[in-house]
Enzyme design. Structure first.
Site, PDB file in Angstrom:
ATOM      1  CD  GLU A 132      97.781  28.544 128.087  1.00  0.00           C
ATOM      2  OE1 GLU A 132      98.211  27.394 127.855  1.00  0.00           O
ATOM      3  OE2 GLU A 132      97.520  28.957 129.231  1.00  0.00           O
ATOM      4  CG  PHE A 167      64.932  19.494  91.640  1.00  0.00           C
ATOM      5  CD1 PHE A 167      64.721  18.265  91.043  1.00  0.00           C
ATOM      6  CD2 PHE A 167      66.093  19.690  92.359  1.00  0.00           C
ATOM      7  CE1 PHE A 167      65.646  17.245  91.167  1.00  0.00           C
ATOM      8  CE2 PHE A 167      67.020  18.680  92.497  1.00  0.00           C
ATOM      9  CZ  PHE A 167      66.808  17.460  91.901  1.00  0.00           C
ATOM     10  N   GLY A 168      62.554  23.290  90.296  1.00  0.00           N
ATOM     11  CA  GLY A 168      61.209  23.843  90.133  1.00  0.00           C
ATOM     12  C   GLY A 168      61.205  25.318  89.809  1.00  0.00           C
ATOM     13  NE  ARG A 188      63.320  25.426  84.533  1.00  0.00           N
ATOM     14  CZ  ARG A 188      62.869  24.890  83.410  1.00  0.00           C
ATOM     15  NH1 ARG A 188      62.468  25.683  82.421  1.00  0.00           N
ATOM     16  NH2 ARG A 188      62.816  23.585  83.254  1.00  0.00           N
ATOM     17  N   GLY A 189      64.560  27.338  89.479  1.00  0.00           N
ATOM     18  CA  GLY A 189      65.680  26.763  90.205  1.00  0.00           C
ATOM     19  C   GLY A 189      66.085  25.427  89.642  1.00  0.00           C
ATOM     20  CG  ASP A 240      75.032  25.681  94.564  1.00  0.00           C
ATOM     21  OD1 ASP A 240      76.015  25.907  93.833  1.00  0.00           O
ATOM     22  OD2 ASP A 240      73.876  25.546  94.120  1.00  0.00           O
ATOM     23  CB  THR A 258      60.650  31.088  92.749  1.00  0.00           C
ATOM     24  OG1 THR A 258      61.697  30.186  93.110  1.00  0.00           O
ATOM     25  CG2 THR A 258      60.283  31.941  93.958  1.00  0.00           C
ATOM     26  CG  ASP A 307     122.531  28.367 128.720  1.00  0.00           C
ATOM     27  OD1 ASP A 307     122.018  27.503 127.971  1.00  0.00           O
ATOM     28  OD2 ASP A 307     122.188  29.569 128.681  1.00  0.00           O
TER      29      ASP A 307
END
Length: 491
Positions: A413, A63-64, A60-61, A180, A66, A471
């Site tokens: 350089e 918004f939705g 689960r993420g 994230d 997997t 100098d």
């Protein structure tokens, strides 16, 4: 150790569900099951003719959910894929819409990389958005930490961190900040000790143009960099998150916490007093500290981190570092005397920073001709990685900003241009380093110079007679003052 596991599986890191529940239906999201009105992304709407979903929910993420699916036709026929299914009832605000759209756009715009989840395609119908990605059967890093009793062995942690750094260098070069990075957004391609790491979770990612800063608060609180809280940040914010992940892998605890985690991030230092740290090498602790340094200007880049002594046993390849381009621009804006002082400083700093491996790798990636690099070398090196993301982030603008007629430099350089004078601030024996740098300057670049010369080049109206020796050559005092004018954070 059990307490460590429980701490790692806190409320912000809930375990993934593996139930056989069906795909979420309309009342599964939004307030009261409201559907986002008129949500349409313009994606193809024939998902079911391309893929067949399996019933088992993988995770689960934000918004939705997997799910695992199998391809029905085309190149993915009979192959497994991961499908992130987002109910449109969840997409209510403009932020929600942008979150979903951003994940698809950035995933589709980045060039391929072995540690980045492979994006296949996005579909939608009246109820859902379907984001089809590479199938990862090895599970997530968070579950892996838990299965190992709460933390990784040091060598095992290195294998994971090298891959996350490779990913970060890849997206940073293309002008993308993930925003994230955390264990929940890191998967393994297969179930084995040497599994390839795959980074997911691009919903908060964003493009960043050369010389620009982001200011929108974004991320997950335990992994947020101090400069994100100050609302002015760049790709180095991801490096802080990787530092937090490394700390967790090695110790099983978070580096910052307490009742006010943001106050801790801003003002506390990571604590290495726990029992777990007694078995961690000094190089490992030093590596973590160089990522969890609050001044983002002194934090390692991903490419620098890959050249760190702690990771040497992994023999990682060192990728092209976008920061080289930024430092070069800054160096070329200096007038000749300032450049000479910086070149001398770089000769004194390189042995101290142990950066020859990193700098040589960067120089060789530019494909020098007869030992020299020019504007063409810088341009061609970037073009090799060209992608839609780089165009949207206007990464090539950094080439257009370079003073083309002046960039013809040898390795010496190049080192001067690529080493920021800010590094001096991280070194305890500044006076010794500056004195050694002055010796290099006096031997190689010092010449008779007038007070008027210095006043004109440094844009100073006050007397600078103390800057010149009897100098007629630049004094140690004058050398220090020029370094200060190059970077006011020194000395």
């Amino acid at each position: 150790m059990a307490n460590l596991c429980l701490r790692l599986r806190g409320a912000q890191h809930a375990a993934l569900s593996t139930s056989e529940s069906p795909i979420p239906r309309e009342n599964d999201g939004g307030e009261g099951g409201r559907r986002g009105p008129g949500v349409n992304f313009g994606y193809e709407n024939d998902f079911s003719s391309h893929f067949q979903l399996k019933k088992k929910k993988l995770g689960r993420g934000a918004f939705g959910y997997t799910y695992k699916a199998i391809g029905l036709r085309g190149e993915l026929k009979n192959q497994f894929v991961d499908v992130n299914i987002i109910p449109k009832t969840k997409i209510i605000t403009p932020f929600d819409f942008k979150y979903v759209q951003r994940e698809v756009n950035i995933l589709g715009g980045l060039s391929a990389h072995q540690n980045q989840i492979q994006f296949h395609k996005a579909f939608e119908d009246e109820e859902y958005v379907f984001i089809v990605m590479e199938y990862c059967k090895g599970g997530g890093l968070w579950e892996s930490i838990h299965s190992r009793g709460g933390r990784y062995k040091e060598e095992d942690a290195k294998r994971v961190i090298v891959q996350i750094l490779n990913f970060a260098a890849h997206i940073h070069l293309q002008g993308v900040v993930h925003r994230d990075l955390k264990p929940e957004n890191i998967l393994f391609a297969k179930e084995s000790e040497d599994a390839t790491v795959k980074v997911i979770g691009f919903g908060l990612s964003d493009y960043i143009q050369p010389g620009k800063r982001l200011n929108a608060y974004a991320g997950t609180s335990p992994y947020i960099a101090p400069e994100v809280l100050d609302e002015s940040y760049g790709v180095s914010a991801d490096m802080w998150s990787i530092g937090v992940i490394t700390f967790i892998l090695l110790s099983g605890t978070f580096p910052f916490g307490g009742h006010s985690i943001f106050d801790s991030i801003l003002h506390s230092e990571p604590n290495f007093q726990g029992e777990a740290w007694s078995t961690i090498s000094n190089k490992g602790k030093d590596f973590v500290l160089k990522l969890l340094i609050k001044d983002h200007r002194r934090r390692m880049t991903a490419a620098e981190a890959l050249s760190d002594p702690w990771l040497r046993s992994q023999k990682p390849d060192i990728p092209l570092d976008i920061s080289i381009y930024k430092l070069l621009n800054s160096y070329m804006l200096n007038k000749p005397l300032r450049r000479a002082t910086i070149r001398a400083l770089s000769m004194a700093l390189i042995p101290t920073r142990r950066q020859l491996t990193y700098l040589n790798a960067q120089f060789q990636l530019l494909k020098p001709t007869n030992g020299y690099v020019s504007i063409d070398n810088f341009g061609m090196a970037l073009m090799k990685y060209m992608s839609d993301a780089m165009w949207k982030a206007k990464v090539l603008d950094i080439i257009h900003q370079m003073p083309k007629e002046e960039i013809i430099m040898d390795f010496e350089e190049f080192c001067a241009a690529a080493i920021s004078p800010l590094l001096l601030k991280a070194i305890g024996n500044q006076d010794y380093i500056v004195t050694e740098a002055y010796k290099h300057h006096f031997e190689q670049w010092n010449r008779v110079i007038t007070v008027e010369d210095i006043s004109e080049e440094q844009n100073l109206e006050t007397s600078v007679w103390k800057w010149v020796r009897s100098d007629g050559k630049l004094s140690l005092f004058g050398y220090k003052k020029i370094l200060q004018n190059t970077s006011p954070y020194l000395l």
